[in-house]
Design a protein around this motif. Structure first.
Motif, PDB file in Angstrom:
ATOM      1  N   SER A 212      47.082  16.780 -45.175  1.00  0.00           N
ATOM      2  CA  SER A 212      46.111  16.098 -45.918  1.00  0.00           C
ATOM      3  C   SER A 212      46.319  14.553 -45.436  1.00  0.00           C
ATOM      4  O   SER A 212      45.369  13.773 -45.063  1.00  0.00           O
ATOM      5  CB  SER A 212      45.986  16.306 -47.463  1.00  0.00           C
ATOM      6  OG  SER A 212      45.589  17.546 -47.685  1.00  0.00           O
ATOM      7  N   LEU A 213      47.435  13.991 -45.686  1.00  0.00           N
ATOM      8  CA  LEU A 213      47.847  12.626 -45.610  1.00  0.00           C
ATOM      9  C   LEU A 213      47.434  12.238 -43.623  1.00  0.00           C
ATOM     10  O   LEU A 213      46.915  11.342 -43.281  1.00  0.00           O
ATOM     11  CB  LEU A 213      49.200  12.379 -45.651  1.00  0.00           C
ATOM     12  CG  LEU A 213      49.631  10.854 -45.551  1.00  0.00           C
ATOM     13  CD1 LEU A 213      48.928   9.911 -46.539  1.00  0.00           C
ATOM     14  CD2 LEU A 213      51.009  10.500 -45.836  1.00  0.00           C
ATOM     15  N   HIS A 214      48.022  13.279 -43.102  1.00  0.00           N
ATOM     16  CA  HIS A 214      47.786  13.026 -41.651  1.00  0.00           C
ATOM     17  C   HIS A 214      46.371  13.215 -41.114  1.00  0.00           C
ATOM     18  O   HIS A 214      45.772  12.270 -40.341  1.00  0.00           O
ATOM     19  CB  HIS A 214      48.709  13.892 -40.742  1.00  0.00           C
ATOM     20  CG  HIS A 214      48.342  13.906 -39.222  1.00  0.00           C
ATOM     21  ND1 HIS A 214      47.567  14.638 -38.555  1.00  0.00           N
ATOM     22  CD2 HIS A 214      48.748  12.817 -38.391  1.00  0.00           C
ATOM     23  CE1 HIS A 214      47.479  14.334 -37.529  1.00  0.00           C
ATOM     24  NE2 HIS A 214      48.214  13.219 -37.196  1.00  0.00           N
ATOM     25  N   ARG A 215      45.664  14.130 -41.456  1.00  0.00           N
ATOM     26  CA  ARG A 215      44.558  14.431 -41.423  1.00  0.00           C
ATOM     27  C   ARG A 215      43.272  13.526 -41.771  1.00  0.00           C
ATOM     28  O   ARG A 215      42.235  13.014 -41.011  1.00  0.00           O
ATOM     29  CB  ARG A 215      43.758  15.697 -41.970  1.00  0.00           C
ATOM     30  CG  ARG A 215      42.336  16.220 -41.411  1.00  0.00           C
ATOM     31  CD  ARG A 215      42.135  17.535 -41.924  1.00  0.00           C
ATOM     32  NE  ARG A 215      42.814  17.922 -43.214  1.00  0.00           N
ATOM     33  CZ  ARG A 215      42.266  17.654 -44.384  1.00  0.00           C
ATOM     34  NH1 ARG A 215      40.859  17.132 -44.285  1.00  0.00           N
ATOM     35  NH2 ARG A 215      42.831  18.275 -45.396  1.00  0.00           N
ATOM     36  N   ILE A 216      43.608  12.682 -42.829  1.00  0.00           N
ATOM     37  CA  ILE A 216      42.473  11.892 -43.455  1.00  0.00           C
ATOM     38  C   ILE A 216      43.141  10.471 -43.189  1.00  0.00           C
ATOM     39  O   ILE A 216      42.174   9.517 -42.899  1.00  0.00           O
ATOM     40  CB  ILE A 216      42.305  12.187 -44.849  1.00  0.00           C
ATOM     41  CG1 ILE A 216      41.900  13.418 -45.097  1.00  0.00           C
ATOM     42  CG2 ILE A 216      41.533  11.041 -45.569  1.00  0.00           C
ATOM     43  CD1 ILE A 216      41.851  13.966 -46.591  1.00  0.00           C
ATOM     44  N   ALA A 217      44.325  10.089 -43.435  1.00  0.00           N
ATOM     45  CA  ALA A 217      44.794   8.873 -43.346  1.00  0.00           C
ATOM     46  C   ALA A 217      45.581   8.290 -42.381  1.00  0.00           C
ATOM     47  O   ALA A 217      45.556   7.015 -41.915  1.00  0.00           O
ATOM     48  CB  ALA A 217      45.726   8.422 -44.843  1.00  0.00           C
ATOM     49  N   LEU A 218      46.025   9.117 -41.443  1.00  0.00           N
ATOM     50  CA  LEU A 218      46.720   8.895 -40.285  1.00  0.00           C
ATOM     51  C   LEU A 218      46.658   9.657 -39.041  1.00  0.00           C
ATOM     52  O   LEU A 218      47.374  10.011 -38.216  1.00  0.00           O
ATOM     53  CB  LEU A 218      48.574   9.212 -40.800  1.00  0.00           C
ATOM     54  CG  LEU A 218      48.974   8.573 -41.879  1.00  0.00           C
ATOM     55  CD1 LEU A 218      50.187   9.165 -42.254  1.00  0.00           C
ATOM     56  CD2 LEU A 218      48.974   6.970 -41.583  1.00  0.00           C
TER      57      LEU A 218
ATOM     58  N   LYS B 228      47.793   9.159 -35.301  1.00  0.00           N
ATOM     59  CA  LYS B 228      48.997   9.255 -35.118  1.00  0.00           C
ATOM     60  C   LYS B 228      49.411  10.781 -34.705  1.00  0.00           C
ATOM     61  O   LYS B 228      49.172  11.564 -35.532  1.00  0.00           O
ATOM     62  CB  LYS B 228      49.987   8.694 -36.163  1.00  0.00           C
ATOM     63  CG  LYS B 228      49.814   7.247 -36.675  1.00  0.00           C
ATOM     64  CD  LYS B 228      50.064   6.499 -35.443  1.00  0.00           C
ATOM     65  CE  LYS B 228      49.792   4.959 -36.184  1.00  0.00           C
ATOM     66  NZ  LYS B 228      50.333   3.796 -35.149  1.00  0.00           N
ATOM     67  N   THR B 229      50.149  10.937 -33.669  1.00  0.00           N
ATOM     68  CA  THR B 229      50.408  12.416 -33.212  1.00  0.00           C
ATOM     69  C   THR B 229      51.616  12.779 -34.315  1.00  0.00           C
ATOM     70  O   THR B 229      52.669  12.049 -34.190  1.00  0.00           O
ATOM     71  CB  THR B 229      50.856  12.455 -31.797  1.00  0.00           C
ATOM     72  OG1 THR B 229      49.777  12.155 -31.196  1.00  0.00           O
ATOM     73  CG2 THR B 229      51.397  13.782 -31.652  1.00  0.00           C
ATOM     74  N   PRO B 230      51.802  13.781 -34.996  1.00  0.00           N
ATOM     75  CA  PRO B 230      52.764  14.226 -35.774  1.00  0.00           C
ATOM     76  C   PRO B 230      53.895  14.836 -35.082  1.00  0.00           C
ATOM     77  O   PRO B 230      53.799  15.301 -33.718  1.00  0.00           O
ATOM     78  CB  PRO B 230      52.006  15.526 -36.672  1.00  0.00           C
ATOM     79  CG  PRO B 230      50.963  15.965 -35.922  1.00  0.00           C
ATOM     80  CD  PRO B 230      50.416  14.960 -35.215  1.00  0.00           C
ATOM     81  N   ALA B 231      55.077  14.665 -35.459  1.00  0.00           N
ATOM     82  CA  ALA B 231      56.125  15.145 -35.005  1.00  0.00           C
ATOM     83  C   ALA B 231      57.078  15.777 -36.048  1.00  0.00           C
ATOM     84  O   ALA B 231      57.771  14.872 -36.938  1.00  0.00           O
ATOM     85  CB  ALA B 231      56.982  14.002 -34.202  1.00  0.00           C
ATOM     86  N   LEU B 232      56.927  16.997 -36.209  1.00  0.00           N
ATOM     87  CA  LEU B 232      57.640  17.802 -37.351  1.00  0.00           C
ATOM     88  C   LEU B 232      58.775  18.477 -36.765  1.00  0.00           C
ATOM     89  O   LEU B 232      58.681  19.243 -36.135  1.00  0.00           O
ATOM     90  CB  LEU B 232      56.527  18.622 -37.925  1.00  0.00           C
ATOM     91  CG  LEU B 232      55.177  18.046 -38.357  1.00  0.00           C
ATOM     92  CD1 LEU B 232      54.151  19.089 -38.645  1.00  0.00           C
ATOM     93  CD2 LEU B 232      55.305  16.757 -39.312  1.00  0.00           C
ATOM     94  N   LEU B 233      59.904  17.794 -37.232  1.00  0.00           N
ATOM     95  CA  LEU B 233      61.290  18.532 -36.434  1.00  0.00           C
ATOM     96  C   LEU B 233      61.999  19.471 -37.894  1.00  0.00           C
ATOM     97  O   LEU B 233      62.100  19.203 -39.029  1.00  0.00           O
ATOM     98  CB  LEU B 233      62.073  17.173 -36.397  1.00  0.00           C
ATOM     99  CG  LEU B 233      62.379  16.341 -35.081  1.00  0.00           C
ATOM    100  CD1 LEU B 233      60.791  15.930 -34.997  1.00  0.00           C
ATOM    101  CD2 LEU B 233      63.122  15.522 -35.071  1.00  0.00           C
ATOM    102  N   GLN B 234      62.121  20.536 -37.314  1.00  0.00           N
ATOM    103  CA  GLN B 234      62.908  21.640 -37.914  1.00  0.00           C
ATOM    104  C   GLN B 234      64.118  21.858 -37.460  1.00  0.00           C
ATOM    105  O   GLN B 234      64.497  22.252 -36.410  1.00  0.00           O
ATOM    106  CB  GLN B 234      61.725  22.920 -37.976  1.00  0.00           C
ATOM    107  CG  GLN B 234      62.456  23.881 -39.008  1.00  0.00           C
ATOM    108  CD  GLN B 234      61.726  25.405 -38.638  1.00  0.00           C
ATOM    109  OE1 GLN B 234      61.409  25.585 -37.515  1.00  0.00           O
ATOM    110  NE2 GLN B 234      61.444  26.236 -39.492  1.00  0.00           N
ATOM    111  N   ALA B 235      65.082  22.005 -38.354  1.00  0.00           N
ATOM    112  CA  ALA B 235      66.268  22.686 -38.275  1.00  0.00           C
ATOM    113  C   ALA B 235      66.355  24.237 -39.253  1.00  0.00           C
ATOM    114  O   ALA B 235      66.318  23.883 -40.378  1.00  0.00           O
ATOM    115  CB  ALA B 235      67.489  21.727 -38.363  1.00  0.00           C
TER     116      ALA B 235
END
Length: 341
Positions: A39-45, A48-55
């Motif tokens: 929600s934060l990305h879709r509405i407020a950011l 900016k392209t998300p970069a979601l890093l998973q280990a």
């Protein structure tokens, strides 16, 4: 522990990879959930392209929710609505497991960025220290600084009356004196209602606060937390008109004070102070909160209500094999030398 790492530039693939590890049931903190981040990305950011890093190692997961700032520079996927930003873990119970996941994330980050900026990191749970240690061990140049402060109240099993006994005399006298007049009436809503939320927005628009950055994001969070039973919306009225409003959430023993505002035309009646007292009493005596978090910012009035202050940190991290980082590293090392001598 063998660790496998993945980089996601969208929330659909991240959700599939997380397999529920970032849902409400798995994450006690609001800011660590995928629905908050999405929600934060879709509405407020959204620019900016998300970069979601998973280990991942077995059923243990670690995540760094980031976003692109500029070429080669990733920053925390967060803004002023976040009380904290930190690496997110699932089923990782030991520091050894967390450090292993973070080292994997540090290696993955070096393939996608030359620079990382992470803030506001807490360290009462060792988040900042663990990230710093793991990234330094993986070859990154890491620089740490205090970027903000967080005021918090640890209830320690007290009733509201016991807590209130320790407040400053000026604050207690204000609540006693203004409360006696009966001019201010107070409601605490635990369910989202359109009319009540409009009253909140009316008060905010008349307050000293700057224009709300993303009102739609805030409204969606209020609706979602209402469904989960976590919403506490406080409203104060004079002659039937809203004059003060506060947006809190309470969950897993932690109360978060997201927003507060009052109509400055009615300051003499102290509606904001009376509303705060009512909400503190509600979350302590009714909700049984163990702690109350006033978010970031070192506003003087917070010290009247809270008892402890915690620091929030910024980590600036540079991959030293990239020549574009050498001036940044040199400048920060020089600053550190000057500060120490």
């Amino acid at each position: 522990m063998a660790v496998k790492c993945e980089y996601h530039d969208n929330f659909l693939t991240a959700q599939a990879a997380a397999a529920g590890a970032l849902d409400r049931e798995a994450q006690p903190c609001l800011f660590d959930r995928l629905d908050w981040l999405e929600s934060l990305h879709r509405i407020a950011l959204r620019d900016k392209t998300p970069a979601l890093l998973q280990a991942k190692g077995g059923d243990v997961q670690g995540w760094l929710p980031l976003m692109q700032a500029e070429g080669g520079h990733l920053v925390a996927l967060a803004n002023w609505y976040n009380f904290t930003w930190a690496p997110i873990f699932a089923n990782a119970d030991s520091e050894v497991e967390k450090l292993a996941l973070l080292r994997g994330l540090a290696g993955l980050a070096s393939k996608h960025a030359r620079r990382l900026t992470l803030a506001p990191l807490p360290d009462e749970d060792s988040s900042a220290s663990m990230v710093q240690a793991a990234f330094e061990a993986s070859g990154w140049s890491v620089f740490r600084e205090v970027c903000d402060q967080n005021h918090i109240l640890e209830v320690k099993g007290r009733s509201f009356d016991a807590y209130w006994e320790g407040r400053p005399s000026r604050l207690k006298n204000t609540v006693k004196r203004k409360g006696k007049t009966g001019a201010v009436t107070i409601r605490i809503e635990t369910e989202y209602g359109t009319e009540s939320w409009c009253d909140y927005e009316r008060v905010y628009a008349r307050s000293w606060k700057p224009e709300e950055g993303s009102p739609e994001f805030l409204r969606q969070i209020a609706e979602r937390e209402s469904v989960a039973g976590a919403l506490r919306l406080g409203l104060a009225y004079i002659d039937g008109k809203p004059v003060a409003a506060q947006f809190w959430t309470v969950e897993n023993g932690v109360a978060l004070i997201h927003k507060l505002a009052h109509d400055e035309r009615h300051m003499q009646a102290s509606p904001g102070t009376l509303l705060s007292a009512a909400l503190f009493q509600h979350v302590i005596d009714v909700d049984g909160a163990n702690s109350i978090d006033f978010g970031t910012g070192n506003d003087a009035y917070k010290a009247e209500w809270m008892e402890d202050v915690r620091e929030r940190y910024r980590l600036e991290m540079f991959w030293p094999n990239n020549p574009a980082n050498w001036p940044h590293i040199a400048i920060r090392k020089w600053r550190a030398y000057r500060a120490a001598n």
